[in-house]
Write an enzyme that holds these catalytic residues in place. Sequence first.
Site, mmCIF file in Angstrom:
data_model
loop_
_atom_site.group_PDB
_atom_site.id
_atom_site.type_symbol
_atom_site.label_atom_id
_atom_site.label_comp_id
_atom_site.label_asym_id
_atom_site.label_seq_id
_atom_site.Cartn_x
_atom_site.Cartn_y
_atom_site.Cartn_z
ATOM 1 N N LYS A 268 13.636 40.171 160.360
ATOM 2 C CA LYS A 268 14.727 39.209 160.148
ATOM 3 C C LYS A 268 16.045 39.970 160.109
ATOM 4 O O LYS A 268 16.257 40.799 159.231
ATOM 5 C CB LYS A 268 14.517 38.462 158.824
ATOM 6 N N ASP A 273 24.252 35.882 155.489
ATOM 7 C CA ASP A 273 23.645 34.588 155.177
ATOM 8 C C ASP A 273 24.500 33.841 154.160
ATOM 9 O O ASP A 273 24.398 34.069 152.957
ATOM 10 C CB ASP A 273 22.223 34.813 154.625
ATOM 11 N N LYS A 280 25.553 28.678 149.998
ATOM 12 C CA LYS A 280 25.192 29.384 148.766
ATOM 13 C C LYS A 280 26.392 29.369 147.814
ATOM 14 O O LYS A 280 27.538 29.300 148.264
ATOM 15 C CB LYS A 280 24.862 30.852 149.088
ATOM 16 N N ASP A 291 20.855 40.882 154.365
ATOM 17 C CA ASP A 291 19.837 39.956 154.850
ATOM 18 C C ASP A 291 19.315 40.333 156.248
ATOM 19 O O ASP A 291 18.460 39.660 156.796
ATOM 20 C CB ASP A 291 20.408 38.534 154.842
ATOM 21 N N ASP A 350 19.710 27.007 154.424
ATOM 22 C CA ASP A 350 19.640 28.328 153.790
ATOM 23 C C ASP A 350 18.241 28.934 153.924
ATOM 24 O O ASP A 350 18.047 30.117 153.655
ATOM 25 C CB ASP A 350 20.037 28.212 152.308
ATOM 26 N N GLU A 352 16.836 29.963 156.507
ATOM 27 C CA GLU A 352 17.071 30.252 157.926
ATOM 28 C C GLU A 352 16.214 31.394 158.454
ATOM 29 O O GLU A 352 15.942 31.468 159.645
ATOM 30 C CB GLU A 352 18.560 30.560 158.154
ATOM 31 N N ARG A 354 13.037 32.048 158.130
ATOM 32 C CA ARG A 354 11.785 31.573 158.733
ATOM 33 C C ARG A 354 12.046 30.907 160.091
ATOM 34 O O ARG A 354 11.206 30.944 160.979
ATOM 35 C CB ARG A 354 11.065 30.648 157.744
HETATM 36 N N1 BES Z 1 18.251 35.486 152.376
HETATM 37 C C1 BES Z 1 17.759 34.529 151.458
HETATM 38 C C2 BES Z 1 16.733 35.099 150.492
HETATM 39 C C3 BES Z 1 17.275 36.071 149.480
HETATM 40 C C4 BES Z 1 17.765 35.623 148.279
HETATM 41 C C5 BES Z 1 17.219 37.413 149.719
HETATM 42 C C6 BES Z 1 18.243 36.512 147.356
HETATM 43 C C7 BES Z 1 17.697 38.307 148.801
HETATM 44 C C8 BES Z 1 18.214 37.864 147.620
HETATM 45 C C9 BES Z 1 17.082 33.382 152.201
HETATM 46 O O1 BES Z 1 17.584 33.090 153.449
HETATM 47 C C10 BES Z 1 17.237 32.165 151.347
HETATM 48 O O2 BES Z 1 18.352 31.781 151.113
HETATM 49 N N2 BES Z 1 16.142 31.634 150.880
HETATM 50 C C11 BES Z 1 16.153 30.501 150.022
HETATM 51 C C12 BES Z 1 15.035 29.591 150.452
HETATM 52 C C13 BES Z 1 15.128 28.205 149.862
HETATM 53 C C14 BES Z 1 16.322 27.465 150.403
HETATM 54 C C15 BES Z 1 13.855 27.483 150.196
HETATM 55 C C16 BES Z 1 15.921 30.982 148.590
HETATM 56 O O3 BES Z 1 15.158 31.925 148.388
HETATM 57 O O4 BES Z 1 16.550 30.425 147.693
HETATM 58 ZN ZN ZN Z 2 18.486 34.711 154.461
HETATM 59 ZN ZN ZN Z 3 19.254 31.762 153.428
#
Ligand code: BES
Ligand code: ZN
Ligand code: ZN
Length: 500
Positions: A268, A273, A280, A291, A350, A352, A354
């Site tokens: 990824k 992000d 966010k 990210d 968010d 994204e 996946r």
């Molecule tokens: N890049 C983030 C995951 C992340 C969060 C990595 C904090 C490092 C530190 C990912 O794209 C994301 O935002 N995931 C969401 C998923 C949710 C919307 C289902 C998350 O983990 O909150």
């Molecule tokens: Zn992300």
């Molecule tokens: Zn995200």
Amino acid sequence: MKFQAITGNFAEAGADALAVAVFKGEKPTEGILQKLDKITGGLVAPVFKADEFKGDVGETALIRFAPKGKVTASRLLLVGVGKKDDYKPHMVSSVSGTATRFLRKRNIKGFALLARSSAANAVEEVQHAVQGFITSQYELDKYKTRDKNKKAVKTLVVCVDGAEPADVKLGIARGRAIGESMNFTRDLSNEPPNILTPTEMANRAKAIADETGLKFEALNEAKMAELGMGSLLSVSIGSEQPAKLIVLKYTPENSTGKKGELLALVGKGVTFDTGGISLKPGEGMDAMKYDMTGGGTVMGTMRAIALLKPSVPVIGIIAAVENMPDGKASRPSDVVTASNGKTIEILNTDAEGRLILADAVAYAEKQGATRIVDMATLTGAVIIALGDVNTGIMGNDQALVDEIIACGKEVGEGYWQLPLGVEYSKMIKSDIADIKNIGPRGKAGTIMGAVFIQEFVDKAKWAHLDIAGTAWCDSVKGHQAKGPTGVAIRTLLQLVEKSQ
Ligand code: BES
Ligand code: ZN
Ligand code: ZN
């Protein structure tokens, strides 16, 4: 940087300082400590007597002494390595790193290391020592114009009894390849997102391909659209920065692996992000520059593979995009079609990572991959579950998952498996499309990411590494600066080298 190895008397290595691994419970009246006590004129024993140093992992004690005769060093650094039975060969890298950082702070330019590991051979011991020396000196100061760290330890002399010169040479080359590749990945993660765009990621991938002989290709958005990658493109559509699907191919001169087998490493690479329309919160958003670490890890691993030249083919695929809110950006409730024909209801922009990995793993299989390992800073939930200690691992093939966990143990990287299964897969069924990109709020967040990606794997054996917690370290450690860690590279190299 200069690396040497000697097989004779460690104390006479000709360096400014000596660093020696010390086991917990070891006595200064026996063996090497007794010898060093004598060389220092009796300065070692009191350190133990006063309980100043016990030999616990990472503990240090510096002794200054007057050099005499053939001994030119004037400092002796004791580095604790814990119980002798628990001392694994890979720990040499943190012993070497701890000594390097400790001595660097004191402006010492070179030292001789007696790591005392039970490594099966000199290649292994020298490799770990050199890698730790290189990765420990990594700093975040690339963009500083003042207060830059100017101190550097330049020379490492590794002491290995009875080593063949050819083995030492190979160990140095391997340690260099791995250490410098880890630092390469860490550099990428540290780059600010205005500099490291998806296009710049492709440029850096091209540069390592030119440097090492990997085959490079970068698919542009038009090509991805032609291949039907509607899932990946739904993420980049809100950004001024065009997406790139970067491909790095390693083909060995003489292949010894099973015929038709191809390992794909898929990462990824979200260069920033914001969350997109599911924006966010502002606080902490700056961290989202890392990210892209899954993609950076694939690039660093491919670089090391090209230098180590294993006899099996490996393909690296990096999905590089930026996730931004915009008039053109995807909205929660949009439906898109991925390259394998599945329809996806985007309920949270968010989630994204996946979405881009979906098309990237499908592409890996189209390229002939029979085993796929994807890596991603995919979920905040994995940080809650495992902290920065273990990488979350999931997969559709228990043998592959077990193999990765075992490789991790051999190199000192922790993995913890989470389950997959139909009960979880059901949770991402959409009311109006085949699947949705999130599960129910607050439930099995890390697994939801994995079961989503699983929908895009057909026949390949597949494992997913969620490195959101382990890719970044908030505090400085004895052997490592704070910031990006370069996690998973050593595990993946072990996996590749074991499948030869
Ligand atoms: N890049 C983030 C995951 C992340 C969060 C990595 C904090 C490092 C530190 C990912 O794209 C994301 O935002 N995931 C969401 C998923 C949710 C919307 C289902 C998350 O983990 O909150
Ligand atoms: Zn992300
Ligand atoms: Zn995200």
